[in-house]
Design a protein around this motif. Structure first.
Motif, mmCIF file in Angstrom:
data_model
loop_
_atom_site.group_PDB
_atom_site.id
_atom_site.type_symbol
_atom_site.label_atom_id
_atom_site.label_comp_id
_atom_site.label_asym_id
_atom_site.label_seq_id
_atom_site.Cartn_x
_atom_site.Cartn_y
_atom_site.Cartn_z
ATOM 1 N N ARG A 250 0.947 -1.381 -0.332
ATOM 2 C CA ARG A 250 0.368 -0.177 -0.198
ATOM 3 C C ARG A 250 0.731 0.648 0.487
ATOM 4 O O ARG A 250 0.539 2.000 -0.523
ATOM 5 C CB ARG A 250 -1.299 0.287 1.710
ATOM 6 N N PHE A 251 1.880 1.040 0.533
ATOM 7 C CA PHE A 251 2.878 2.469 0.544
ATOM 8 C C PHE A 251 3.440 2.563 -0.581
ATOM 9 O O PHE A 251 3.567 3.613 -0.593
ATOM 10 C CB PHE A 251 3.668 1.572 1.566
ATOM 11 N N GLU A 252 3.720 1.602 -1.489
ATOM 12 C CA GLU A 252 3.999 1.554 -3.564
ATOM 13 C C GLU A 252 2.896 2.260 -3.421
ATOM 14 O O GLU A 252 3.204 3.245 -4.967
ATOM 15 C CB GLU A 252 4.684 0.419 -3.841
ATOM 16 N N GLU A 253 1.626 1.920 -3.714
ATOM 17 C CA GLU A 253 0.423 2.538 -4.432
ATOM 18 C C GLU A 253 0.543 4.429 -3.979
ATOM 19 O O GLU A 253 0.360 4.706 -4.944
ATOM 20 C CB GLU A 253 -0.612 2.242 -3.988
ATOM 21 N N ALA A 254 1.063 4.496 -3.148
ATOM 22 C CA ALA A 254 1.159 5.786 -2.816
ATOM 23 C C ALA A 254 1.959 6.749 -3.571
ATOM 24 O O ALA A 254 1.892 7.844 -3.913
ATOM 25 C CB ALA A 254 0.940 6.197 -0.819
ATOM 26 N N VAL A 255 3.093 5.943 -3.319
ATOM 27 C CA VAL A 255 4.539 6.501 -3.912
ATOM 28 C C VAL A 255 4.271 6.365 -5.259
ATOM 29 O O VAL A 255 4.059 7.743 -6.145
ATOM 30 C CB VAL A 255 5.459 5.878 -4.160
ATOM 31 N N ARG A 256 3.747 5.819 -5.884
ATOM 32 C CA ARG A 256 3.099 5.252 -7.509
ATOM 33 C C ARG A 256 2.009 6.691 -7.802
ATOM 34 O O ARG A 256 2.096 7.725 -9.270
ATOM 35 C CB ARG A 256 2.574 4.455 -7.966
ATOM 36 N N ALA A 257 1.475 6.650 -6.968
ATOM 37 C CA ALA A 257 0.430 7.875 -7.054
ATOM 38 C C ALA A 257 0.955 9.114 -7.129
ATOM 39 O O ALA A 257 0.491 10.029 -8.468
ATOM 40 C CB ALA A 257 -0.841 8.060 -5.706
ATOM 41 N N VAL A 258 1.823 9.346 -6.050
ATOM 42 C CA VAL A 258 2.236 10.910 -6.044
ATOM 43 C C VAL A 258 2.731 11.361 -7.061
ATOM 44 O O VAL A 258 2.951 12.109 -8.023
ATOM 45 C CB VAL A 258 3.017 10.793 -4.987
ATOM 46 N N GLN A 259 3.981 9.498 -7.670
ATOM 47 C CA GLN A 259 4.623 9.745 -8.762
ATOM 48 C C GLN A 259 4.082 10.434 -9.875
ATOM 49 O O GLN A 259 3.524 11.318 -10.833
ATOM 50 C CB GLN A 259 5.229 8.397 -9.188
ATOM 51 N N ALA A 260 2.374 9.978 -10.359
ATOM 52 C CA ALA A 260 1.538 10.387 -11.384
ATOM 53 C C ALA A 260 1.550 11.208 -11.268
ATOM 54 O O ALA A 260 1.322 12.169 -12.469
ATOM 55 C CB ALA A 260 0.734 9.289 -11.354
ATOM 56 N N ALA A 261 1.105 12.244 -10.265
ATOM 57 C CA ALA A 261 0.272 13.327 -10.647
ATOM 58 C C ALA A 261 1.683 14.186 -11.005
ATOM 59 O O ALA A 261 1.132 15.468 -10.936
ATOM 60 C CB ALA A 261 -0.292 13.892 -9.103
ATOM 61 N N VAL A 262 3.012 14.096 -10.291
ATOM 62 C CA VAL A 262 3.969 15.524 -11.117
ATOM 63 C C VAL A 262 4.316 14.823 -11.797
ATOM 64 O O VAL A 262 3.995 15.973 -12.658
ATOM 65 C CB VAL A 262 5.070 14.733 -9.455
ATOM 66 N N THR A 263 4.161 13.178 -12.536
ATOM 67 C CA THR A 263 4.891 13.729 -13.825
ATOM 68 C C THR A 263 3.859 13.754 -14.522
ATOM 69 O O THR A 263 4.200 14.583 -15.956
ATOM 70 C CB THR A 263 5.096 12.055 -13.908
ATOM 71 N N THR A 264 2.849 13.404 -14.949
ATOM 72 C CA THR A 264 1.474 13.310 -15.815
ATOM 73 C C THR A 264 -0.069 13.896 -14.828
ATOM 74 O O THR A 264 -0.252 14.842 -16.091
ATOM 75 C CB THR A 264 0.762 11.865 -16.088
ATOM 76 N N GLY A 265 0.281 14.689 -14.407
ATOM 77 C CA GLY A 265 -0.829 15.967 -13.971
ATOM 78 C C GLY A 265 -0.464 16.531 -13.077
ATOM 79 O O GLY A 265 -1.386 17.558 -13.150
ATOM 80 N N GLY A 266 1.046 17.985 -13.352
ATOM 81 C CA GLY A 266 1.483 19.080 -12.967
ATOM 82 C C GLY A 266 1.035 18.989 -11.332
ATOM 83 O O GLY A 266 1.240 20.444 -11.427
ATOM 84 N N VAL A 267 0.810 17.956 -10.982
ATOM 85 C CA VAL A 267 1.067 18.370 -9.287
ATOM 86 C C VAL A 267 2.874 19.361 -8.925
ATOM 87 O O VAL A 267 3.519 18.335 -9.699
ATOM 88 C CB VAL A 267 0.130 17.433 -8.810
ATOM 89 N N THR A 268 3.245 20.022 -8.274
ATOM 90 C CA THR A 268 4.331 20.442 -8.448
ATOM 91 C C THR A 268 4.716 20.545 -6.336
ATOM 92 O O THR A 268 5.668 21.385 -6.008
ATOM 93 C CB THR A 268 4.778 21.526 -8.736
ATOM 94 N N ALA A 269 3.722 20.193 -5.757
ATOM 95 C CA ALA A 269 3.633 20.882 -4.515
ATOM 96 C C ALA A 269 2.917 19.371 -3.927
ATOM 97 O O ALA A 269 1.568 19.073 -4.102
ATOM 98 C CB ALA A 269 3.492 22.111 -3.677
ATOM 99 N N ALA A 270 3.186 19.222 -2.510
ATOM 100 C CA ALA A 270 2.370 18.391 -1.573
ATOM 101 C C ALA A 270 2.971 18.213 -0.187
ATOM 102 O O ALA A 270 3.735 19.028 0.837
ATOM 103 C CB ALA A 270 3.251 16.924 -2.047
ATOM 104 N N LEU A 271 1.602 18.072 0.202
ATOM 105 C CA LEU A 271 1.672 18.149 2.109
ATOM 106 C C LEU A 271 1.569 16.858 2.661
ATOM 107 O O LEU A 271 0.763 15.705 2.201
ATOM 108 C CB LEU A 271 0.283 19.490 3.028
#
Length: 374
Positions: A250-271
């Motif tokens: 489940r930790f890996e799922e969270a990491v991959r979700a963040v990676q996708a948000a940055v690389t394809t979703g334009g997200v540049t910041a996170a809390l």
């Protein structure tokens, strides 16, 4: 039944308090355990400020003896305060330290019990504190899920001694809502983080958070409120965080979700809540080619170990020590309103109940230094 470490710690503290000081070897004999075990226990208790160590001997903290006044016995003749905490490490170590410091200043003895985040044991642990002589209580229940208060908390409204809730906000209108409490304002802490990232030029930051503690639930609620206050839209659903050591998948799922948000979703910041999860997240993202702060500006929540990361993490720091400090001072004030041994009930007191909300601070470090979004 085998004695737990917390029960052994209670017995060890009782022995040292009664004797003033004692040798480690003598304590081992009286407790019926090895000297190695006692040394380990003493180390843990000394780190929390509950004991002093000098060349193979252990003594009651000098600050508590001094506060009790000259000629007082090691335990002092003052108040006895009980503290129930869900843990003695990470977040709550500082809360305990603050309570200990305030108790010493008041010439009071503080006794501690730990629930290990098992809310079903809170009542029994509290009864143990009362049996040990506690005249007033500081209570941080071991609640984790949203329904834990209703399932395990109502007994606190019927306590026969003054009590102050620490870092817990009961449901409005519930039996516990009338109790004194001292809490960190986590909603304000989240607002500090989101506003800081927006001012750096980023779009709405992503939230990566647990859901297994009152702090985690407050961070999630604070995120929704912060977006509303700042007129922002949520970029995508909150990413559920799980400790890597508990569930690697489940930790890996969270990491991959963040990676996708940055690389394809334009997200540049996170809390990210909390520090430990944030450190693991940054390490794994680096392996996947997402760099902090170059590709992702990141703020952690808790500020326990955030500054020690390879890339020091900007973090929201709840005022943990002050929660213990102010809560203990409030409890001592409540106990001083009536004759010793018979504290006045709320209806007899002239002073109103108090709900103190202490504001977190934002400690800015390297991890939020990513450039404005491309």
């Amino acid at each position: 039944m085998r004695e737990s470490a917390d029960e052994r710690h209670d017995r060890l503290l009782d022995l040292v308090r009664e004797q003033g000081s004692s040798r480690v070897s003598d304590l081992a004999a009286e407790l019926g355990v090895s000297t190695v075990t006692v040394r380990r226990d003493v180390e843990a208790l000394a780190q929390r400020g509950l004991l002093d160590r000098v060349h193979g001997s252990v003594s009651w903290p000098r600050s508590a003896v001094a506060a009790a006044g000259p000629g007082s016995p090691p335990g002092g003749g003052g108040l006895v305060l009980g503290l129930l905490a869900p843990s003695a490490t990470y977040y709550f170590a500082e809360v305990i330290r603050g309570a200990h410091d305030a108790a010493a200043q008041a010439g009071a003895r503080l006794i501690l019990r730990i629930s290990d985040y098992r809310p079903e044991e809170d009542k029994a642990r509290t009864e143990g504190l009362l049996a040990a002589g506690a005249e007033g209580l500081l209570i941080a229940p071991g609640w984790q899920a949203a329904g834990d208060q209703a399932a395990y908390g109502d007994w606190m409204s019927e306590l026969s001694v003054p009590a102050v809730l620490l870092e817990r906000q009961p449901a409005p209108g519930s039996p516990l809502d009338d109790m004194d409490r001292v809490c960190s304002d986590h909603r304000h802490g989240v607002l500090l983080a989101v506003r800081h990232l927006i001012r750096l030029g980023h779009g709405t930051p992503l939230l990566v958070a647990r859901a297994d503690s009152p702090t985690a639930l407050a961070v999630r609620a604070g995120y929704d409120e912060a977006l509303g206050a700042l007129g922002l839209e949520q970029p995508r659903p909150v990413i559920d965080s799980v400790p890597a050591e508990l569930d690697r998948g489940r930790f890996e799922e969270a990491v991959r979700a963040v990676q996708a948000a940055v690389t394809t979703g334009g997200v540049t910041a996170a809390l990210v809540h909390n520090d430990v999860d944030a450190i693991h997240l940054v390490q794994r993202l680096a392996e996947l080619g997402v760099r902090v702060p170059e590709d992702l500006a990141l703020v952690a929540y808790d500020d326990e170990v955030a500054a020690l990361a390879d890339t020091p993490l900007t973090a929201v720091a709840p005022p943990k020590r002050q929660v213990g400090l102010y809560g203990t001072r409030l409890l001592v004030e409540r106990l001083s309103t009536g004759p010793r041994g018979r504290p006045l009930g709320r209806r007899e007191q002239e002073e109103p109940g108090q709900h103190l909300a202490l504001l977190p601070r934002l400690h800015v470090r390297v991890s939020c230094g990513a450039a404005a979004p491309r």
